[in-house]
Design a protein around this motif. Structure first.
Motif, mmCIF file in Angstrom:
data_model
loop_
_atom_site.group_PDB
_atom_site.id
_atom_site.type_symbol
_atom_site.label_atom_id
_atom_site.label_comp_id
_atom_site.label_asym_id
_atom_site.label_seq_id
_atom_site.Cartn_x
_atom_site.Cartn_y
_atom_site.Cartn_z
ATOM 1 N N GLN A 117 33.276 29.618 27.328
ATOM 2 C CA GLN A 117 33.757 31.318 27.387
ATOM 3 C C GLN A 117 33.794 31.680 28.696
ATOM 4 O OE1 GLN A 117 33.597 33.241 24.591
ATOM 5 N NE2 GLN A 117 33.769 35.644 25.813
ATOM 6 N N VAL A 118 34.977 32.009 28.665
ATOM 7 C CA VAL A 118 35.721 32.362 30.265
ATOM 8 C C VAL A 118 34.775 33.640 30.220
ATOM 9 C CG1 VAL A 118 37.510 33.469 31.625
ATOM 10 C CG2 VAL A 118 37.946 31.650 29.926
ATOM 11 N N GLN A 119 34.067 33.838 31.835
ATOM 12 C CA GLN A 119 33.028 34.881 32.586
ATOM 13 C C GLN A 119 34.101 35.509 33.598
ATOM 14 O OE1 GLN A 119 29.311 33.587 32.554
ATOM 15 N NE2 GLN A 119 29.114 34.838 30.571
ATOM 16 N N LEU A 120 33.753 36.157 33.614
ATOM 17 C CA LEU A 120 34.648 36.784 35.067
ATOM 18 C C LEU A 120 33.711 37.853 35.553
ATOM 19 C CD1 LEU A 120 38.207 37.109 34.221
ATOM 20 C CD2 LEU A 120 38.299 35.386 35.905
ATOM 21 N N VAL A 121 33.474 37.907 36.692
ATOM 22 C CA VAL A 121 32.582 38.683 37.932
ATOM 23 C C VAL A 121 33.242 39.392 38.726
ATOM 24 C CG1 VAL A 121 30.414 39.248 39.062
ATOM 25 C CG2 VAL A 121 30.667 38.022 37.147
ATOM 26 N N GLU A 122 33.610 40.427 39.099
ATOM 27 C CA GLU A 122 34.612 41.430 40.912
ATOM 28 C C GLU A 122 33.594 41.986 41.133
ATOM 29 O OE1 GLU A 122 37.075 42.420 36.565
ATOM 30 O OE2 GLU A 122 34.332 42.256 37.346
ATOM 31 N N SER A 123 33.678 42.037 42.635
ATOM 32 C CA SER A 123 33.059 42.428 43.379
ATOM 33 C C SER A 123 33.708 42.048 45.015
ATOM 34 C CB SER A 123 31.683 41.500 44.075
ATOM 35 O OG SER A 123 32.672 39.702 44.626
ATOM 36 N N GLY A 124 33.138 43.024 46.024
ATOM 37 C CA GLY A 124 33.633 43.761 46.536
ATOM 38 C C GLY A 124 34.239 45.255 46.725
ATOM 39 N N GLY A 125 33.841 46.686 45.607
ATOM 40 C CA GLY A 125 34.282 47.510 45.976
ATOM 41 C C GLY A 125 33.481 48.141 46.531
ATOM 42 N N GLY A 126 33.825 49.613 46.806
ATOM 43 C CA GLY A 126 32.929 50.863 47.219
ATOM 44 C C GLY A 126 34.281 52.197 47.926
ATOM 45 N N LEU A 127 33.555 52.364 49.099
ATOM 46 C CA LEU A 127 33.836 53.524 49.539
ATOM 47 C C LEU A 127 34.438 53.178 50.491
ATOM 48 C CD1 LEU A 127 34.253 56.711 48.951
ATOM 49 C CD2 LEU A 127 32.108 56.735 50.412
ATOM 50 N N VAL A 128 36.045 53.809 50.374
ATOM 51 C CA VAL A 128 36.672 53.122 52.125
ATOM 52 C C VAL A 128 37.335 54.603 52.550
ATOM 53 C CG1 VAL A 128 38.574 52.142 51.006
ATOM 54 C CG2 VAL A 128 37.486 52.257 53.612
ATOM 55 N N GLN A 129 37.827 54.903 53.746
ATOM 56 C CA GLN A 129 38.618 56.034 54.262
ATOM 57 C C GLN A 129 39.915 55.767 54.123
ATOM 58 O OE1 GLN A 129 36.925 56.965 58.049
ATOM 59 N NE2 GLN A 129 35.442 58.338 58.205
ATOM 60 N N PRO A 130 40.750 56.640 53.989
ATOM 61 C CA PRO A 130 42.194 55.565 54.030
ATOM 62 C C PRO A 130 42.963 55.609 54.777
ATOM 63 C CG PRO A 130 41.384 58.990 53.501
ATOM 64 C CD PRO A 130 40.541 58.335 53.881
ATOM 65 N N GLY A 131 43.269 54.295 54.465
ATOM 66 C CA GLY A 131 44.114 53.518 55.902
ATOM 67 C C GLY A 131 43.124 52.505 56.035
ATOM 68 N N GLY A 132 41.851 52.271 55.223
ATOM 69 C CA GLY A 132 40.615 51.066 55.421
ATOM 70 C C GLY A 132 41.436 49.618 54.485
ATOM 71 N N SER A 133 40.211 49.381 54.479
ATOM 72 C CA SER A 133 40.586 47.867 53.602
ATOM 73 C C SER A 133 39.765 47.599 53.076
ATOM 74 C CB SER A 133 41.055 46.695 54.717
ATOM 75 O OG SER A 133 42.214 47.707 55.450
ATOM 76 N N LEU A 134 39.729 46.767 52.330
ATOM 77 C CA LEU A 134 38.697 45.896 51.170
ATOM 78 C C LEU A 134 39.173 44.977 50.745
ATOM 79 C CD1 LEU A 134 37.578 49.012 48.750
ATOM 80 C CD2 LEU A 134 36.370 47.525 50.950
ATOM 81 N N ARG A 135 38.048 43.717 50.278
ATOM 82 C CA ARG A 135 38.293 42.801 49.907
ATOM 83 C C ARG A 135 37.185 42.875 48.263
ATOM 84 N NH1 ARG A 135 38.562 36.539 52.049
ATOM 85 N NH2 ARG A 135 36.072 36.588 51.219
ATOM 86 N N LEU A 136 38.244 42.450 48.029
ATOM 87 C CA LEU A 136 38.201 42.014 46.263
ATOM 88 C C LEU A 136 37.348 40.881 45.577
ATOM 89 C CD1 LEU A 136 39.188 45.034 43.745
ATOM 90 C CD2 LEU A 136 37.583 44.684 45.406
ATOM 91 N N SER A 137 36.998 40.321 45.036
ATOM 92 C CA SER A 137 37.079 38.548 44.071
ATOM 93 C C SER A 137 37.083 38.971 43.312
ATOM 94 C CB SER A 137 35.866 38.296 45.510
ATOM 95 O OG SER A 137 35.755 37.928 47.180
ATOM 96 N N CYS A 138 37.179 38.379 42.663
ATOM 97 C CA CYS A 138 37.197 37.368 41.443
ATOM 98 C C CYS A 138 36.673 36.463 40.987
ATOM 99 C CB CYS A 138 38.427 37.658 40.859
ATOM 100 S SG CYS A 138 38.375 36.821 38.890
ATOM 101 N N ALA A 139 35.430 35.931 40.662
ATOM 102 C CA ALA A 139 34.361 34.414 40.247
ATOM 103 C C ALA A 139 34.768 34.114 38.892
ATOM 104 C CB ALA A 139 33.485 34.727 41.093
ATOM 105 N N ALA A 140 34.983 33.038 39.254
ATOM 106 C CA ALA A 140 35.432 32.830 37.727
ATOM 107 C C ALA A 140 34.465 31.256 36.461
ATOM 108 C CB ALA A 140 37.094 31.754 37.541
ATOM 109 N N SER A 141 34.410 31.079 36.366
ATOM 110 C CA SER A 141 33.762 30.163 35.074
ATOM 111 C C SER A 141 33.671 30.393 34.025
ATOM 112 C CB SER A 141 32.340 30.697 35.293
ATOM 113 O OG SER A 141 31.482 31.403 34.205
ATOM 114 N N GLY A 142 33.818 29.228 33.123
ATOM 115 C CA GLY A 142 33.764 28.346 31.591
ATOM 116 C C GLY A 142 35.478 28.534 31.878
ATOM 117 N N THR A 143 36.108 27.671 32.656
ATOM 118 C CA THR A 143 37.433 27.751 32.297
ATOM 119 C C THR A 143 37.969 27.110 33.480
ATOM 120 O OG1 THR A 143 39.509 28.212 32.122
ATOM 121 C CG2 THR A 143 38.155 29.465 33.569
#
Length: 113
Positions: A1-27
């Motif tokens: 069974q493939v499992q994916l877990v996202e993280s890194g979201g949030g509130l940011v001002q226009p012009g700002g930056s974020l980095r999202l992560s997607c961790a996978a298992s089961g594959t």
């Protein structure tokens, strides 16, 4: 069974930056193609970027030059670096294992002053 877990979201001002992560298992992650999608309120889910096992990348026109997708096969993780964020980037961001069709649970990104 493939499992994916996202993280890194949030509130940011226009012009700002974020980095999202997607961790996978089961594959066998190193041979997987993974995509990042987003869904804004009242809109259909759209493909934002994807990366193949050979590290080829593709982007939606709306994010070209601002977003970068990458992967670390040792960590079984795909990243989405988002720069120069705009209010219209506000959405729930999902990763998807394209080989199997499995989805993660999503992470909220809000761009607002």
């Amino acid at each position: 069974q493939v499992q994916l877990v996202e993280s890194g979201g949030g509130l940011v001002q226009p012009g700002g930056s974020l980095r999202l992560s997607c961790a996978a298992s089961g594959t066998i992650f190193s041979i997987s193609t993974v995509g990042w999608y987003r869904q804004a309120p009242g809109k259909e889910r759209e493909l934002v970027a994807w990366i193949t096992s050979g590290r080829s990348t593709n982007y939606a026109d709306s994010v070209k030059g601002r977003f970068t997708i990458s992967r670390d096969n040792l960590k079984n993780t795909v990243y989405l670096q988002m720069n120069s964020l705009k209010p219209e980037d506000t959405a729930v961001y999902y990763c998807r294992h394209l080989n199997s069709g499995h989805w993660g649970q999503g992470t909220q990104v809000t761009v607002s002053s």
